[in-house]
Write a protein that holds these residues in place. Sequence first.
Motif, PDB file in Angstrom:
ATOM      1  N   THR A  86       0.835  -1.205   0.000  1.00 40.99           N
ATOM      2  CA  THR A  86       0.000   0.000   0.000  1.00 40.99           C
ATOM      3  C   THR A  86       0.863   1.247   0.000  1.00 40.99           C
ATOM      4  O   THR A  86       0.620   2.197  -0.758  1.00 40.99           O
ATOM      5  N   SER A  87       1.893   1.238   0.849  1.00 40.09           N
ATOM      6  CA  SER A  87       2.790   2.380   0.935  1.00 40.09           C
ATOM      7  C   SER A  87       3.475   2.649  -0.398  1.00 40.09           C
ATOM      8  O   SER A  87       3.604   3.800  -0.833  1.00 40.09           O
TER       9      SER A  87
ATOM     10  N   LEU B 292       3.394   8.068  -4.257  1.00 33.98           N
ATOM     11  CA  LEU B 292       3.354   9.133  -5.259  1.00 33.98           C
ATOM     12  C   LEU B 292       1.979   9.793  -5.357  1.00 33.98           C
ATOM     13  O   LEU B 292       1.891  11.032  -5.349  1.00 33.98           O
ATOM     14  N   PRO B 293       0.870   9.025  -5.427  1.00 33.92           N
ATOM     15  CA  PRO B 293      -0.445   9.683  -5.464  1.00 33.92           C
ATOM     16  C   PRO B 293      -0.696  10.596  -4.265  1.00 33.92           C
ATOM     17  O   PRO B 293      -1.309  11.662  -4.410  1.00 33.92           O
TER      18      PRO B 293
ATOM     19  N   ALA C 239      18.715   7.963  -1.023  1.00 28.63           N
ATOM     20  CA  ALA C 239      17.979   6.696  -0.960  1.00 28.63           C
ATOM     21  C   ALA C 239      18.922   5.514  -0.787  1.00 28.63           C
ATOM     22  O   ALA C 239      18.629   4.578  -0.032  1.00 28.63           O
ATOM     23  N   GLY C 240      20.064   5.530  -1.468  1.00 28.73           N
ATOM     24  CA  GLY C 240      21.007   4.427  -1.359  1.00 28.73           C
ATOM     25  C   GLY C 240      21.591   4.297   0.037  1.00 28.73           C
ATOM     26  O   GLY C 240      21.604   3.202   0.626  1.00 28.73           O
TER      27      GLY C 240
ATOM     28  N   SER D 252      10.981  10.918  -4.071  1.00 27.97           N
ATOM     29  CA  SER D 252      12.178  10.550  -3.323  1.00 27.97           C
ATOM     30  C   SER D 252      11.912   9.353  -2.419  1.00 27.97           C
ATOM     31  O   SER D 252      12.706   8.412  -2.354  1.00 27.97           O
ATOM     32  N   SER D 253      10.771   9.362  -1.732  1.00 30.69           N
ATOM     33  CA  SER D 253      10.402   8.234  -0.867  1.00 30.69           C
ATOM     34  C   SER D 253      10.160   6.967  -1.685  1.00 30.69           C
ATOM     35  O   SER D 253      10.496   5.858  -1.244  1.00 30.69           O
ATOM     36  N   LEU D 254       9.577   7.134  -2.864  1.00 30.03           N
ATOM     37  CA  LEU D 254       9.327   5.986  -3.738  1.00 30.03           C
ATOM     38  C   LEU D 254      10.646   5.356  -4.183  1.00 30.03           C
ATOM     39  O   LEU D 254      10.782   4.123  -4.210  1.00 30.03           O
TER      40      LEU D 254
END
Length: 370
Positions: free
Chosen positions: A51-52, A57-58, A232-233, A349-351
């Motif tokens: 779900t996350s 993004l949406p 992210a890495g 960025s979180s994605l």
Amino acid sequence: MLKIRKQIGKLYVHTALMSFGLAGASWVALLAARGFSLVQIGLAESVFHMTSLLFELPSGIIADAFGRKRALAWGRAMAVLSALLMIVSDSMAGVLPAMVFSALGYNFDSGAREALAYESLQAAGREREYDRYCAADMVIFRTGSAAATLCAGLALFLGYRKAYLADAVLGTCGLAVALSLRETGGLQAARTAGEEGERDPNAGARALSCLKESLRFLRGNKKAVKVIFQNAGVGAVATLLLFFLQAKLLQRGLPETALGPALFGMGMGGAVGAALVIRIRRLSFERTFLICAAGVCACLAVSLTGWPPAMILAGFSAAALDDFLEVRTDAALNGMVPSGQRSTLISISSLCFSLIMIALSPLMGALFSL
């Protein structure tokens, strides 16, 4: 001056209420105590992460298109609904939807809070203070999360109903705080949506426009893309290191009674790293990345020694380096991106972080199994 202090203060309170989840921090133990199998618990965790991943993004697009304040309010409403579903559910038919709403609560908070803080400071001509806000916000979040893990025993003592009721109360308080926030005047949604609650016939087109503009910005700004993937890495390696240390420490002889304090101590490393940002401000982002990346790799090597004290120190240091870079990244990205796409780009960025986590998880698992 007074208005911006009040706005930032409310955002700090929102973070504190969101970070401390009495039941949320020990949901695995609570489900196990209720008789759910490890397979069922694993399924619930998978539903949460899927779900996350799908709605990260949406949720950012929604925050850009309809307002950060609304997104934060929806996030807390989702968290309350999740807690209430856990209270009344006796089977997976109720637990799985609760996990969906829990993930959505995090999704709606992600990006919206940072964007609202930056734009509030920008409206007051104080955007240079954003890194100070971000550092303090991270310290509050890490401290609240670490304190919640330390209260796992209390949650089990109270039982799942009372523990989730406490989370629902905190979520309701967070909802009230979110509704009291002031939307920034520069936001596209605030200018076009009109009165709160007013139906917008062009809502879909507006959301699609936010996404297109964000992707156009990324295509033309390689520096922002580089910053996103660098953060992210490093973040993925540090996060997985802490995750696998939970099991590895016990395998290496750490007493079960010491695991909670050890996890609390390692979690507080993030608070220390975030606090150091305001004291070490002259380093360029590139040097910061190189130092943090090398440091996290060194922590990974130390964690493989099998000596619990060294492993705990490695976890603490990795968390500190990760959050130091995270705060610097947030400040760098918010200074680069246009206002109308700020939440969407932070969600991207979180994605990217989630995608790297998915790729690295089996590799890190194999490494720690050696």
